[in-house]
Design a protein around this motif. Structure first.
Motif, PDB file in Angstrom:
ATOM      1  N   UNK A 106       0.818  -1.224   0.000  1.00  0.00           N
ATOM      2  CA  UNK A 106       0.000   0.000   0.000  1.00  0.00           C
ATOM      3  C   UNK A 106       0.846   1.266   0.000  1.00  0.00           C
ATOM      4  N   UNK A 107       2.121   1.150   0.196  1.00  0.00           N
ATOM      5  CA  UNK A 107       3.000   2.324   0.196  1.00  0.00           C
ATOM      6  C   UNK A 107       3.239   2.869  -1.201  1.00  0.00           C
ATOM      7  N   UNK A 108       2.897   2.105  -2.234  1.00  0.00           N
ATOM      8  CA  UNK A 108       3.011   2.607  -3.600  1.00  0.00           C
ATOM      9  C   UNK A 108       1.952   3.691  -3.807  1.00  0.00           C
ATOM     10  N   UNK A 109       2.249   4.640  -4.680  1.00  0.00           N
ATOM     11  CA  UNK A 109       1.301   5.735  -4.894  1.00  0.00           C
ATOM     12  C   UNK A 109       0.318   5.484  -6.034  1.00  0.00           C
ATOM     13  N   UNK A 110       0.600   4.523  -6.907  1.00  0.00           N
ATOM     14  CA  UNK A 110      -0.320   4.211  -8.007  1.00  0.00           C
ATOM     15  C   UNK A 110      -1.539   3.468  -7.457  1.00  0.00           C
ATOM     16  N   UNK A 111      -2.551   3.276  -8.309  1.00  0.00           N
ATOM     17  CA  UNK A 111      -3.757   2.590  -7.848  1.00  0.00           C
ATOM     18  C   UNK A 111      -3.517   1.086  -7.699  1.00  0.00           C
ATOM     19  N   UNK A 112      -4.428   0.435  -6.995  1.00  0.00           N
ATOM     20  CA  UNK A 112      -4.296  -0.984  -6.639  1.00  0.00           C
ATOM     21  C   UNK A 112      -4.033  -1.870  -7.856  1.00  0.00           C
ATOM     22  N   UNK A 113      -4.855  -1.757  -8.871  1.00  0.00           N
ATOM     23  CA  UNK A 113      -4.731  -2.632 -10.034  1.00  0.00           C
ATOM     24  C   UNK A 113      -3.388  -2.505 -10.725  1.00  0.00           C
ATOM     25  N   UNK A 114      -2.948  -1.285 -10.900  1.00  0.00           N
ATOM     26  CA  UNK A 114      -1.669  -1.059 -11.576  1.00  0.00           C
ATOM     27  C   UNK A 114      -0.506  -1.574 -10.718  1.00  0.00           C
ATOM     28  N   UNK A 115      -0.550  -1.311  -9.422  1.00  0.00           N
ATOM     29  CA  UNK A 115       0.519  -1.772  -8.526  1.00  0.00           C
ATOM     30  C   UNK A 115       0.597  -3.294  -8.539  1.00  0.00           C
ATOM     31  N   UNK A 116      -0.532  -3.957  -8.419  1.00  0.00           N
ATOM     32  CA  UNK A 116      -0.505  -5.423  -8.360  1.00  0.00           C
ATOM     33  C   UNK A 116      -0.153  -6.051  -9.706  1.00  0.00           C
TER      34      UNK A 116
END
Length: 109
Positions: free
Chosen positions: A52-62
């Protein structure tokens, strides 16, 4: 977000996911004590927080994390389980990482 910071977060999340999963695997498949599984489960929960520390949205991060995970899983297997990746493993991992970088780091409108 700074690219190096983002990459560090992906790597940290990968270590937590692979390390936690490895401990659970060792408990269930290799007969290690239950506390290995408990610690593994706690580490897996921390993986969920770190991502969750990434700033992009959930779908893109995963989606991007999947490519990073492939490379890290091969490195873990090589260094911890003495698995020797062949050239196709390495090529596949590089393709996945390139795809992950395109997903997460290319500029958006």
């Amino acid at each position: 977000m700074n690219y190096l910071k983002s990459l560090f977060i992906f790597i940290l999340a990968g270590v937590f996911e692979i390390g936690g999963g490895y401990l659970v695997w060792q408990w269930l498949k290799e007969g290690k004590p239950i506390w290995w599984g408990i610690i593994g489960a706690l580490i897996l929960a921390l993986y969920g927080v770190v991502a969750t520390w990434q700033t992009a949205n959930f779908g893109r991060v995963y989606a991007a994390y999947g490519g990073i995970f492939i490379l890290m899983a091969l490195i873990w297997a090589w260094k911890v389980d003495e698995f020797k990746p062949d050239r196709w493993d390495v090529i596949g991992a590089l393709v996945a990482v390139i795809g992950a970088c395109i997903i997460i780091y290319m500029p958006r409108k």
